[in-house]
Design an enzyme around this catalytic site. Structure first.
Site, PDB file in Angstrom:
ATOM      1  N   ASP A  30      46.187  70.459  89.888  1.00 43.12           N
ATOM      2  CA  ASP A  30      46.897  69.400  89.169  1.00 43.12           C
ATOM      3  C   ASP A  30      48.333  69.829  88.848  1.00 43.12           C
ATOM      4  O   ASP A  30      48.628  71.022  88.774  1.00 43.12           O
ATOM      5  CB  ASP A  30      46.125  69.077  87.882  1.00 43.12           C
ATOM      6  CG  ASP A  30      46.487  67.708  87.325  1.00 43.12           C
ATOM      7  OD1 ASP A  30      47.122  66.909  88.048  1.00 43.12           O
ATOM      8  OD2 ASP A  30      46.133  67.437  86.168  1.00 43.12           O
ATOM      9  N   ASN A  78      41.947  58.441  92.573  1.00 44.98           N
ATOM     10  CA  ASN A  78      43.365  58.520  92.988  1.00 44.98           C
ATOM     11  C   ASN A  78      43.781  57.332  93.866  1.00 44.98           C
ATOM     12  O   ASN A  78      44.975  57.083  94.039  1.00 44.98           O
ATOM     13  CB  ASN A  78      43.670  59.849  93.692  1.00 44.98           C
ATOM     14  CG  ASN A  78      43.687  61.055  92.771  1.00 44.98           C
ATOM     15  OD1 ASN A  78      43.359  62.161  93.177  1.00 44.98           O
ATOM     16  ND2 ASN A  78      44.067  60.875  91.506  1.00 44.98           N
TER      17      ASN A  78
HETATM   18  C1  IPE Z   1      42.389  65.394  89.337  1.00 48.29           C
HETATM   19  O1  IPE Z   1      43.706  65.221  88.939  1.00 48.29           O
HETATM   20  C2  IPE Z   1      42.264  65.086  90.798  1.00 48.29           C
HETATM   21  C3  IPE Z   1      42.891  66.048  91.716  1.00 48.29           C
HETATM   22  C4  IPE Z   1      43.467  67.161  91.380  1.00 48.29           C
HETATM   23  C5  IPE Z   1      42.807  65.695  93.101  1.00 48.29           C
HETATM   24  P1  IPE Z   1      44.219  63.846  88.328  1.00 48.29           P
HETATM   25  O2  IPE Z   1      45.666  64.043  88.043  1.00 48.29           O
HETATM   26  O3  IPE Z   1      43.856  62.721  89.211  1.00 48.29           O
HETATM   27  O4  IPE Z   1      43.350  63.742  86.994  1.00 48.29           O
HETATM   28  P2  IPE Z   1      43.619  62.935  85.635  1.00 48.29           P
HETATM   29  O5  IPE Z   1      43.967  61.533  86.025  1.00 48.29           O
HETATM   30  O6  IPE Z   1      44.758  63.612  84.947  1.00 48.29           O
HETATM   31  O7  IPE Z   1      42.345  63.064  84.867  1.00 48.29           O
HETATM   32  C1  IPE Z   2      47.583  66.661  91.620  1.00 50.60           C
HETATM   33  O1  IPE Z   2      48.842  66.431  91.128  1.00 50.60           O
HETATM   34  C2  IPE Z   2      47.402  66.076  93.016  1.00 50.60           C
HETATM   35  C3  IPE Z   2      46.600  64.843  93.032  1.00 50.60           C
HETATM   36  C4  IPE Z   2      45.921  64.357  92.021  1.00 50.60           C
HETATM   37  C5  IPE Z   2      46.564  64.126  94.282  1.00 50.60           C
HETATM   38  P1  IPE Z   2      49.216  65.115  90.327  1.00 50.60           P
HETATM   39  O2  IPE Z   2      49.781  64.124  91.266  1.00 50.60           O
HETATM   40  O3  IPE Z   2      48.044  64.622  89.529  1.00 50.60           O
HETATM   41  O4  IPE Z   2      50.352  65.665  89.367  1.00 50.60           O
HETATM   42  P2  IPE Z   2      50.622  65.219  87.863  1.00 50.60           P
HETATM   43  O5  IPE Z   2      49.345  65.388  87.113  1.00 50.60           O
HETATM   44  O6  IPE Z   2      51.054  63.787  87.912  1.00 50.60           O
HETATM   45  O7  IPE Z   2      51.693  66.147  87.404  1.00 50.60           O
HETATM   46 MG    MG Z   3      47.426  64.892  87.628  1.00 47.66          MG
END
Ligand code: IPE
Ligand code: IPE
Ligand code: MG
Length: 252
Positions: A30, A78
């Site tokens: 993340d 996602n």
């Molecule tokens: C979890 O991260 C999913 C992945 C790392 C692929 P998210 O960014 O989607 O999770 P939330 O929305 O903060 O819970």
């Molecule tokens: C994790 O990074 C990757 C995916 C969930 C695909 P994020 O896109 O969730 O990054 P933040 O949480 O917005 O910083």
């Molecule tokens: Mg995230």
């Protein structure tokens, strides 16, 4: 002890040896978006930097002797992100599979996928299947890519598969359910790492993580490096897993 060279070794995290080493590490990668925003870049640049970090971290865990690494790359939730980000993440996955399969194969990495494939474009499905087929007999670390993965969807798919297999109520045991999960054949994760500071599981391996150790770091995924790997393994080495029992010294 007093030599400078020895001193610097002592300052780096003490990575445990087996049996204190986790067999299976799973990571919620993340913080890609925040990594980019903090640098005045588009979120997509953060995702690209995140993908570019995968081989380095896989190699690092493999070098420590970890046998299974699961990376959460795209969740069933996602899909709810804006279309342009979803489109970018899907094309990036295609690029990554095409670019990274050969170098990972050369390192003896076995690539697997968990999640649903059917909602992905045909070309990406083919690329993922080819990369699994090419690497299936490799004896190095197993890199398990969780892509279009959701823990609840996985349990629903497992229940459907058990019904389709004609299981009777008495046949429905923890073992039977486990065998119908996407992770069939993989040990449960011992250590779950989440980068970027969030303290939640976000629908990741919810069945399998029942007794996993949890480790969270504020470091954003693109900055998670070999030293962070060592720190996470060091933290794991200091944990006491009890599985609901008492410590041996408390039972005497
Ligand atoms: C979890 O991260 C999913 C992945 C790392 C692929 P998210 O960014 O989607 O999770 P939330 O929305 O903060 O819970
Ligand atoms: C994790 O990074 C990757 C995916 C969930 C695909 P994020 O896109 O969730 O990054 P933040 O949480 O917005 O910083
Ligand atoms: Mg995230």
């Amino acid at each position: 002890m007093s030599s400078p060279a020895h001193h610097s070794v002592e300052q780096s995290p003490r990575v445990p040896e087996e049996p204190e080493l986790p067999k299976h590490v799973a990571i919620i990668m993340d913080g890609n978006g925040r990594w980019a925003s903090e640098r005045g870049m588009h979120r997509s640049e953060g995702h690209r930097a995140g993908v570019n970090n995968v081989r380095r971290i896989t190699t690092s865990f493999a070098d420590h002797g970890v046998k299974y690494l699961t990376l959460f790359a795209f969740s069933t939730e996602n899909w709810e992100r804006p279309d342009d980000e979803v489109g970018f993440l899907i094309s990036l996955m295609g690029e990554a599979v095409r670019q990274e399969t050969q170098p990972l194969h050369a390192q003896g990495v076995r690539i697997r996928h968990i999640g649903r494939l059917d909602r992905l474009p045909d070309g990406l499905q083919d690329a993922i299947r080819e990369s699994m087929e090419l690497t299936k007999d490799n004896k190095g670390i197993t890199l398990n890519l969780a892509y279009d993965y959701g823990g609840r969807a996985e349990i629903i798919d497992a229940v459907r598969a058990m019904v389709a297999d004609g299981l009777r109520p008495d046949d429905i045991t923890e073992d039977a359910l486990q065998r119908h999960l996407y992770t069939d054949g993989l040990p449960d994760p011992d250590l779950i790492i989440r980068t970027a500071g969030e303290m939640r599981i976000s629908n990741f391996l919810i069945w399998q993580s029942a007794y996993a150790e949890y480790y969270a770091t504020d470091v954003h995924w693109p900055d998670f490096d070999e030293r962070q790997v060592a720190k996470a393994l060091e933290a794991y080495g200091g944990r006491q897993r009890r599985y609901g029992r008492l410590d041996p010294d408390e039972t005497s």
